[in-house]
Design an enzyme around this catalytic site. Sequence first.
Site, PDB file in Angstrom:
ATOM      1  N   ASP A 440      19.104 -16.386  84.622  1.00 36.52           N
ATOM      2  CA  ASP A 440      19.627 -14.919  84.482  1.00 36.52           C
ATOM      3  C   ASP A 440      19.494 -13.976  85.564  1.00 36.52           C
ATOM      4  O   ASP A 440      18.488 -14.497  86.355  1.00 36.52           O
ATOM      5  CB  ASP A 440      18.837 -14.389  83.069  1.00 36.52           C
ATOM      6  CG  ASP A 440      19.782 -13.554  82.312  1.00 36.52           C
ATOM      7  OD1 ASP A 440      20.981 -12.966  83.253  1.00 36.52           O
ATOM      8  OD2 ASP A 440      19.749 -13.358  81.038  1.00 36.52           O
ATOM      9  N   ASP A 498      27.831 -10.968  77.479  1.00 40.48           N
ATOM     10  CA  ASP A 498      26.945 -10.869  76.417  1.00 40.48           C
ATOM     11  C   ASP A 498      27.545 -10.533  75.319  1.00 40.48           C
ATOM     12  O   ASP A 498      27.045 -10.337  74.062  1.00 40.48           O
ATOM     13  CB  ASP A 498      25.744  -9.523  76.821  1.00 40.48           C
ATOM     14  CG  ASP A 498      24.807 -10.452  77.503  1.00 40.48           C
ATOM     15  OD1 ASP A 498      24.604 -11.472  77.674  1.00 40.48           O
ATOM     16  OD2 ASP A 498      24.033  -9.524  77.933  1.00 40.48           O
TER      17      ASP A 498
HETATM   18  C1  GLA Z   1      20.490 -11.228  79.303  1.00 45.53           C
HETATM   19  C2  GLA Z   1      21.641 -12.599  78.915  1.00 45.53           C
HETATM   20  C3  GLA Z   1      21.565 -12.976  77.414  1.00 45.53           C
HETATM   21  C4  GLA Z   1      19.983 -13.086  77.213  1.00 45.53           C
HETATM   22  C5  GLA Z   1      19.406 -11.909  77.579  1.00 45.53           C
HETATM   23  C6  GLA Z   1      17.717 -12.262  77.375  1.00 45.53           C
HETATM   24  O1  GLA Z   1      21.301 -10.239  78.746  1.00 45.53           O
HETATM   25  O2  GLA Z   1      22.882 -12.074  79.328  1.00 45.53           O
HETATM   26  O3  GLA Z   1      22.263 -13.862  77.094  1.00 45.53           O
HETATM   27  O4  GLA Z   1      19.530 -14.198  77.736  1.00 45.53           O
HETATM   28  O5  GLA Z   1      19.496 -11.556  79.213  1.00 45.53           O
HETATM   29  O6  GLA Z   1      16.802 -11.148  77.895  1.00 45.53           O
END
Ligand code: GLA
Length: 698
Positions: A440, A498
Amino acid sequence: MSGEIKIVGHLHDDDVSVVFATLDDVLFIAHLGHSLGDNEIDPSLFSRGIVGGGLDNQTVAGIIPLPSQGWMGLPGLEVSRWGERLQLNLQFVSVEELTDSLKFLLYDYREGIYVAITARLHISGVLVFSTRVSNGDTEAISVHSVHTCLPVGGHANEILTLGGRHAMEAVQQRTSWGRTKQLLENRSGRTSHEQLGVVFVGSPGFTEETGDVWGVHLAWSGNFRIMCDGISETLKTIHIGELLHPDEVVIEGQESFEAPDVVVSFSSQGLTKASQRFHKYMRSFRTSSPKPVVLNTWEAVYFNHDVETLKELATVAARVGIERFVLDDGWFHGRRNDTAGLGDWWVDESVWPNGLEPLISHVTSLGMDFGLWFEPEMVNPESELYRTQPEWVLDGFLDNPVLGRHQLVLDMSQEEVREYLFEKMNALLRTYDIAYVKWDHNRPLVEGATHHQTRGFYELLSNLKFAHPGVQFESCASGGGRIDMGVAQWAERFWASDSIDALDRLEIQKGLTTFIPPEMLGSHIGSPTCHTTGRKHALSFRAATALFGWLGVEWNLLSLTEREEQQLSDVIDFYKQHRSLIHRGDFFRVDHPDATLDIRGAMSTTQSEGIFSISRVRSGPSNHSAPLRLPVDSKTEYTVSLVHLGSPRWALHRELPHWVQQNEFTMSGAVLANVGLPMPSLLPESTFLLQVEQVVHP
Ligand code: GLA
């Protein structure tokens, strides 16, 4: 100046040609588009004459266009030495013919600067341009920009871009392209949510199935600039390259700088064909393997990690057919919420007294493999790493550094930082049976030094991939903030957004499939009520949307009713049966006059079978939409069957079209492709699937 144009290279297949020529010493692309086949090319075709009110010489847009050549647009190469901008004059030196490529050498005799450009026609039909700038002098030069200049047809008067925001990425936007310059810039330090590094331009009103389309992409996960220059109607050019900050890149004497690759896909049959070529190119990065169904824990438990609950989740996951269990954020030292812990990449003992082993062995004993979340380039001020190594942080010296999600960014250009991250991640990958890493990057970079940051990220990722070739990596940046062909060299999956709202995902994934193949797009079935939008969708609609990607589930499976569990495992079964078709076939986004319909699907490359989803995104204006035509082989016959991933959601009909009642029937490809099936009245936010299979006559 003789003003003589010479053809110095031609790469072509049946669909595309790129012709390289020189005018005096200037190397330029004389044609990029429709295939010219093996025909002899008359260079005088490209002579545009000399007009009044301008320069006395004929000018062309060099592949690295420069003011010294009479170019008045964005320069292709800007460098300085000792703070002084150099007036470059790159002259064509040579061309070398390799199997599928041409390698050109340009040289500035006065400044000792070489530019090597390799143009490759990949088997997929895309063109890849790689540029290397070398400093033949002993004194360093500072590079301000390297842009490749690609001419497109003068009739390309529409621009299609992809962008949006967090949780609504890759929304398509069309603008007309007249006598204007249109600039797309990304300064967010990652590929970004706002502007993806790809542009499509095409003939008036180009659609999925019609029109000339040029797709141009920069294979890079940092800042970029794309300028569509239409100032002259006879010459429309796209200038594309990395966006560099002042003095960010210095080439020492006798050293070189590699610019990111530029990938171009041309189609004379609309956007879908251009996308299919991009897909084929990306599919060539690695051998294809079945994409395991993922269960991601994020929306199921967020930071509430509890070993027993996670084990129970894994048990249900295995029962419904999940193949990979991914433990998301919240497992490492001090990470009880998003304010702390980033940087401390060891397992949190307060939550995991016996480490991750009890969960992982439970997961693997159920026949699934295991994945783990990381956010390597980030650090929370509230972490042991920050307390001990504050000098590892970008702009950590500022009194008020800019925070994003309570985090700062590690300086990836420092070898020690990369070594630390490698050591921590490597230790976990060695200790545990980990098949997958979700990588990420949740904060934009505003610090400026994004070139070295991106290169540092690539180096760490490639070192880890090299040390653990069996581990698959997913590229995520607050959802779809890092989606490009640069990181795709190592990452096999992108977390597209997301938001797993099925309706928004239809749009997001539609945008992304313009250049990324569907099987690389992490596509999850979420909870009945979407966590990001609050919208409710039936499982059949969520499933049908997620099916045309790399399927996953992100839903608290412990809350499922028996019926939901059964329905979910049916969907997963269906995916497993059809994933090789969806993931290896040609992906289509199908034109339809009713804008409330979304039709997409995959046909095997031999056109012997296919699967399509027909979704209604909102209520339509007419009772009877135009017939449904599918991109099948018109010379053969198909069995067509209707599939529902739940109960059908037709609008009120006294009687459904005959074929819908039949459920399965045989039809000629010519009728299916050209006349189409009468469209039943589908309710908004619902989908049905159609499968087609060639009839084999004994
Ligand atoms: C980001 C990612 C999510 C998740 C969160 C965890 O927003 O896009 O899918 O993994 O971080 O903190």
